[in-house]
Scaffold this motif. Structure first.
Motif, PDB file in Angstrom:
ATOM      1  N   PRO A 174       0.790  -1.242   0.000  1.00 38.33           N
ATOM      2  CA  PRO A 174       0.000   0.000   0.000  1.00 38.33           C
ATOM      3  C   PRO A 174       0.820   1.289   0.000  1.00 38.33           C
ATOM      4  CG  PRO A 174      -1.022  -1.595   1.440  1.00 38.33           C
ATOM      5  CD  PRO A 174       0.276  -2.198   1.005  1.00 38.33           C
ATOM      6  N   TRP A 175       1.849   1.378   0.850  1.00 36.78           N
ATOM      7  CA  TRP A 175       2.623   2.619   0.901  1.00 36.78           C
ATOM      8  C   TRP A 175       3.392   2.850  -0.394  1.00 36.78           C
ATOM      9  CZ3 TRP A 175       2.163   6.627   4.044  1.00 36.78           C
ATOM     10  CH2 TRP A 175       1.545   6.447   5.291  1.00 36.78           C
ATOM     11  N   THR A 176       3.855   1.781  -1.036  1.00 36.72           N
ATOM     12  CA  THR A 176       4.559   1.944  -2.299  1.00 36.72           C
ATOM     13  C   THR A 176       3.585   2.286  -3.414  1.00 36.72           C
ATOM     14  OG1 THR A 176       6.237   0.361  -1.542  1.00 36.72           O
ATOM     15  CG2 THR A 176       6.226   0.889  -3.875  1.00 36.72           C
ATOM     16  N   VAL A 177       2.366   1.771  -3.345  1.00 35.69           N
ATOM     17  CA  VAL A 177       1.323   2.193  -4.293  1.00 35.69           C
ATOM     18  C   VAL A 177       1.136   3.705  -4.202  1.00 35.69           C
ATOM     19  CG1 VAL A 177      -1.136   2.091  -4.865  1.00 35.69           C
ATOM     20  CG2 VAL A 177       0.084  -0.006  -4.292  1.00 35.69           C
ATOM     21  N   PHE A 178       1.059   4.203  -2.979  1.00 36.06           N
ATOM     22  CA  PHE A 178       0.873   5.639  -2.771  1.00 36.06           C
ATOM     23  C   PHE A 178       2.076   6.420  -3.303  1.00 36.06           C
ATOM     24  CE2 PHE A 178       0.534   9.278   0.459  1.00 36.06           C
ATOM     25  CZ  PHE A 178      -0.381   9.971  -0.329  1.00 36.06           C
ATOM     26  N   ALA A 179       3.285   5.943  -2.988  1.00 38.85           N
ATOM     27  CA  ALA A 179       4.497   6.614  -3.469  1.00 38.85           C
ATOM     28  C   ALA A 179       4.553   6.609  -4.996  1.00 38.85           C
ATOM     29  CB  ALA A 179       5.738   5.944  -2.892  1.00 38.85           C
ATOM     30  N   GLN A 180       4.157   5.495  -5.604  1.00 39.45           N
ATOM     31  CA  GLN A 180       4.111   5.417  -7.067  1.00 39.45           C
ATOM     32  C   GLN A 180       3.158   6.461  -7.633  1.00 39.45           C
ATOM     33  OE1 GLN A 180       3.062   1.278  -7.945  1.00 39.45           O
ATOM     34  NE2 GLN A 180       4.868   1.187  -9.234  1.00 39.45           N
ATOM     35  N   GLY A 181       1.970   6.529  -7.029  1.00 40.95           N
ATOM     36  CA  GLY A 181       0.975   7.475  -7.515  1.00 40.95           C
ATOM     37  C   GLY A 181       1.464   8.909  -7.430  1.00 40.95           C
ATOM     38  N   VAL A 182       2.057   9.267  -6.301  1.00 40.40           N
ATOM     39  CA  VAL A 182       2.600  10.621  -6.141  1.00 40.40           C
ATOM     40  C   VAL A 182       3.734  10.858  -7.139  1.00 40.40           C
ATOM     41  CG1 VAL A 182       3.798  12.191  -4.566  1.00 40.40           C
ATOM     42  CG2 VAL A 182       1.936  10.749  -3.713  1.00 40.40           C
ATOM     43  N   SER A 183       4.564   9.839  -7.341  1.00 39.56           N
ATOM     44  CA  SER A 183       5.663   9.957  -8.297  1.00 39.56           C
ATOM     45  C   SER A 183       5.148  10.222  -9.710  1.00 39.56           C
ATOM     46  CB  SER A 183       6.493   8.666  -8.274  1.00 39.56           C
ATOM     47  OG  SER A 183       7.510   8.692  -9.253  1.00 39.56           O
ATOM     48  N   LEU A 184       4.105   9.499 -10.098  1.00 39.76           N
ATOM     49  CA  LEU A 184       3.537   9.688 -11.431  1.00 39.76           C
ATOM     50  C   LEU A 184       2.986  11.093 -11.619  1.00 39.76           C
ATOM     51  CD1 LEU A 184       1.668   6.277 -11.885  1.00 39.76           C
ATOM     52  CD2 LEU A 184       3.646   7.083 -13.195  1.00 39.76           C
ATOM     53  N   ARG A 185       2.418  11.654 -10.559  1.00 46.62           N
ATOM     54  CA  ARG A 185       1.792  12.975 -10.646  1.00 46.62           C
ATOM     55  C   ARG A 185       2.788  14.118 -10.545  1.00 46.62           C
ATOM     56  NH1 ARG A 185      -3.233  12.257 -12.817  1.00 46.62           N
ATOM     57  NH2 ARG A 185      -4.180  10.394 -11.881  1.00 46.62           N
ATOM     58  N   THR A 186       3.932  13.861  -9.905  1.00 45.16           N
ATOM     59  CA  THR A 186       4.904  14.940  -9.674  1.00 45.16           C
ATOM     60  C   THR A 186       6.156  14.836 -10.522  1.00 45.16           C
ATOM     61  OG1 THR A 186       5.998  13.714  -7.880  1.00 45.16           O
ATOM     62  CG2 THR A 186       4.125  15.136  -7.282  1.00 45.16           C
ATOM     63  N   GLY A 187       6.437  13.637 -11.032  1.00 43.77           N
ATOM     64  CA  GLY A 187       7.662  13.438 -11.782  1.00 43.77           C
ATOM     65  C   GLY A 187       8.882  13.192 -10.909  1.00 43.77           C
ATOM     66  N   GLU A 246      -3.520   1.854   6.056  1.00 44.22           N
ATOM     67  CA  GLU A 246      -3.040   1.254   4.817  1.00 44.22           C
ATOM     68  C   GLU A 246      -4.119   1.201   3.743  1.00 44.22           C
ATOM     69  OE1 GLU A 246      -0.882  -2.348   5.489  1.00 44.22           O
ATOM     70  OE2 GLU A 246       0.786  -1.231   6.371  1.00 44.22           O
ATOM     71  N   LEU A 247      -5.366   1.005   4.127  1.00 44.65           N
ATOM     72  CA  LEU A 247      -6.439   1.069   3.130  1.00 44.65           C
ATOM     73  C   LEU A 247      -6.579   2.483   2.576  1.00 44.65           C
ATOM     74  CD1 LEU A 247      -9.200  -1.213   4.710  1.00 44.65           C
ATOM     75  CD2 LEU A 247      -7.909  -1.637   2.604  1.00 44.65           C
ATOM     76  N   SER A 248      -6.347   3.472   3.427  1.00 46.87           N
ATOM     77  CA  SER A 248      -6.439   4.868   2.980  1.00 46.87           C
ATOM     78  C   SER A 248      -5.345   5.184   1.963  1.00 46.87           C
ATOM     79  CB  SER A 248      -6.335   5.818   4.176  1.00 46.87           C
ATOM     80  OG  SER A 248      -7.409   5.619   5.069  1.00 46.87           O
ATOM     81  N   VAL A 249      -4.098   4.818   2.285  1.00 48.78           N
ATOM     82  CA  VAL A 249      -3.010   5.142   1.354  1.00 48.78           C
ATOM     83  C   VAL A 249      -3.093   4.279   0.096  1.00 48.78           C
ATOM     84  CG1 VAL A 249      -1.491   5.998   3.169  1.00 48.78           C
ATOM     85  CG2 VAL A 249      -1.343   3.597   2.500  1.00 48.78           C
ATOM     86  N   LEU A 250      -3.582   3.046   0.239  1.00 44.47           N
ATOM     87  CA  LEU A 250      -3.756   2.185  -0.935  1.00 44.47           C
ATOM     88  C   LEU A 250      -4.774   2.798  -1.898  1.00 44.47           C
ATOM     89  CD1 LEU A 250      -3.258  -0.532  -2.402  1.00 44.47           C
ATOM     90  CD2 LEU A 250      -5.129  -1.481  -1.058  1.00 44.47           C
ATOM     91  N   THR A 251      -5.895   3.241  -1.362  1.00 44.80           N
ATOM     92  CA  THR A 251      -6.938   3.847  -2.201  1.00 44.80           C
ATOM     93  C   THR A 251      -6.439   5.120  -2.857  1.00 44.80           C
ATOM     94  OG1 THR A 251      -8.662   2.939  -0.763  1.00 44.80           O
ATOM     95  CG2 THR A 251      -9.283   4.749  -2.221  1.00 44.80           C
ATOM     96  N   ALA A 252      -5.778   5.964  -2.077  1.00 44.41           N
ATOM     97  CA  ALA A 252      -5.254   7.218  -2.626  1.00 44.41           C
ATOM     98  C   ALA A 252      -4.213   6.935  -3.705  1.00 44.41           C
ATOM     99  CB  ALA A 252      -4.653   8.069  -1.513  1.00 44.41           C
ATOM    100  N   GLY A 253      -3.328   5.977  -3.442  1.00 48.35           N
ATOM    101  CA  GLY A 253      -2.304   5.646  -4.426  1.00 48.35           C
ATOM    102  C   GLY A 253      -2.883   5.078  -5.705  1.00 48.35           C
ATOM    103  N   TRP A 254      -3.892   4.235  -5.569  1.00 45.26           N
ATOM    104  CA  TRP A 254      -4.549   3.650  -6.750  1.00 45.26           C
ATOM    105  C   TRP A 254      -5.216   4.745  -7.589  1.00 45.26           C
ATOM    106  CZ3 TRP A 254     -10.070   2.884  -7.482  1.00 45.26           C
ATOM    107  CH2 TRP A 254     -10.370   2.166  -8.637  1.00 45.26           C
ATOM    108  N   LEU A 255      -5.875   5.678  -6.917  1.00 44.49           N
ATOM    109  CA  LEU A 255      -6.524   6.781  -7.638  1.00 44.49           C
ATOM    110  C   LEU A 255      -5.512   7.666  -8.350  1.00 44.49           C
ATOM    111  CD1 LEU A 255      -9.259   7.797  -5.031  1.00 44.49           C
ATOM    112  CD2 LEU A 255      -9.613   6.611  -7.211  1.00 44.49           C
ATOM    113  N   LEU A 256      -4.302   7.733  -7.792  1.00 42.28           N
ATOM    114  CA  LEU A 256      -3.247   8.540  -8.409  1.00 42.28           C
ATOM    115  C   LEU A 256      -2.508   7.793  -9.516  1.00 42.28           C
ATOM    116  CD1 LEU A 256      -1.738  10.185  -5.196  1.00 42.28           C
ATOM    117  CD2 LEU A 256      -2.999  11.363  -7.011  1.00 42.28           C
ATOM    118  N   GLY A 257      -2.782   6.491  -9.652  1.00 40.57           N
ATOM    119  CA  GLY A 257      -2.163   5.720 -10.722  1.00 40.57           C
ATOM    120  C   GLY A 257      -1.156   4.683 -10.282  1.00 40.57           C
TER     121      GLY A 257
END
Length: 212
Positions: free
Chosen positions: A31-44, A151-162
Motif C-alpha cells: 500500500p505505501w509503495t502504491v501511494f508513493a508510485q501514484g505521487v511519483s507519477l503525478r509529480t515526476g 493502509e487502506l487509505s493510502v492504498l486507495t489514494a495511491g490507486w486513484l493517483l495511478g
C-alpha cells in the motif's frame, strides 16, 4: 552495538531494494509503495525520493501523537527510499508473468528479511509503524485496526493517483506477516529485556512498512 548498527543499515538498504524488486515485477506493490508510485507519477519525482519525503511527512504526524523517534526512525527515512531509487536505476522492468512472479517473490522475501534485520537492531520503529502504534496509544484502537485504516487509505489514494495495484499487492499482504514472524526471532539482536511483548511486536513490526 556495532553489530546492531551494521544490521540496521543493511536491513534498511535491503528493504528499499526489496520494494524496488516488487515495483519492477509490475504485478502490484504494498500500500505505501502504491501511494508513493501514484505521487511519483503525478509529480515526476522518483518513487524512491517520494518514499523518503513521505517518511518525513509521516514523522511530522508523530507530533500530536507524542511519539519519539529513534535513530532507526531517522535512518529509515534517509535510507529506504534512497536504496529503492538506486536499485530502480540499475534493474529494468521485468517482462513476462512468470519472471514477474519470481522477481515479486524475491522482493517480498527481501523485505521480510530486511524487516527482521532493522527491527531486530532495536533502534526505533520506522515512521509508518510509529504512526500506527501512536494511534493505538492515543486512541485506544487495536493496532490491527489502526494499520487497516491507514493502509487502506493510502492504498486507495495511491490507486486513484495511478499506483500499481494487483496480485502482487495481495501476495505482499498475505505473505509478509508470516515471513517476518519467521525472520525476526532469527535476527533479533536486542537485549531480551528490551524486546516488546509478542502481541505488540506482531502488530507494530510487520511492515508496510515496511517499515518502513
Amino acid at each position: 552495538m556495532t553489530r546492531r548498527v551494521v544490521q540496521l543499515l543493511i536491513g534498511l538498504a535491503l528493504y528499499g531494494a526489496g520494494c524496488a524488486l516488487t515495483i519492477r515485477a509490475g504485478l502490484g506493490v504494498d500500500p505505501w509503495t502504491v501511494f508513493a508510485q501514484g505521487v511519483s507519477l503525478r509529480t515526476g519525482i522518483g518513487v524512491g525520493w517520494v518514499t523518503n519525503i513521505l517518511g518525513l511527512l509521516v514523522l511530522l504526524g508523530w507530533i500530536p501523537l507524542r511519539q519519539k523517534p529513534g535513530v532507526g526512525t531517522i535512518a529509515n527515512i534517509l535510507l529506504v527510499g534512497t536504496s529503492m531509487q538506486a536499485t530502480l536505476a540499475v534493474i529494468p522492468p521485468v517482462a513476462g508473468l512468470w519472471a514477474g512472479l519470481a522477481v515479486l517473490l524475491a522482493g517480498i522475501v527481501a523485505v521480510a528479511v530486511a524487516s527482521g534485520l532493522y527491527i531486530g537492531a532495536g533502534f526505533g520503529p520506522g515512521p509508518r509503524d510509529g504512526l500506527m502504534t501512536g494511534l493505538h496509544t492515543r486512541l485506544g484502537w487495536p493496532i490491527w485496526a489502526c494499520r487497516a485504516i491507514v493502509e487502506l487509505s493510502v492504498l486507495t489514494a495511491g490507486w486513484l493517483l495511478g499506483g500499481t495495484v494487483g496480485i502482487g499487492t495481495v501476495l505482499f499482504a498475505t505473505l509478509i506477516g508470516p515471513l517476518v514472524h519467521v525472520a525476526l526471532p532469527l535476527l533479533d539482536a536486542r537485549p531480551v529485556a528490551k524486546r516488546p511483548e509478542p502481541e505488540r511486536e506482531v502488530g507494530a513490526s510487520v511492515p508496510r512498512v515496511s517499515e518502513r
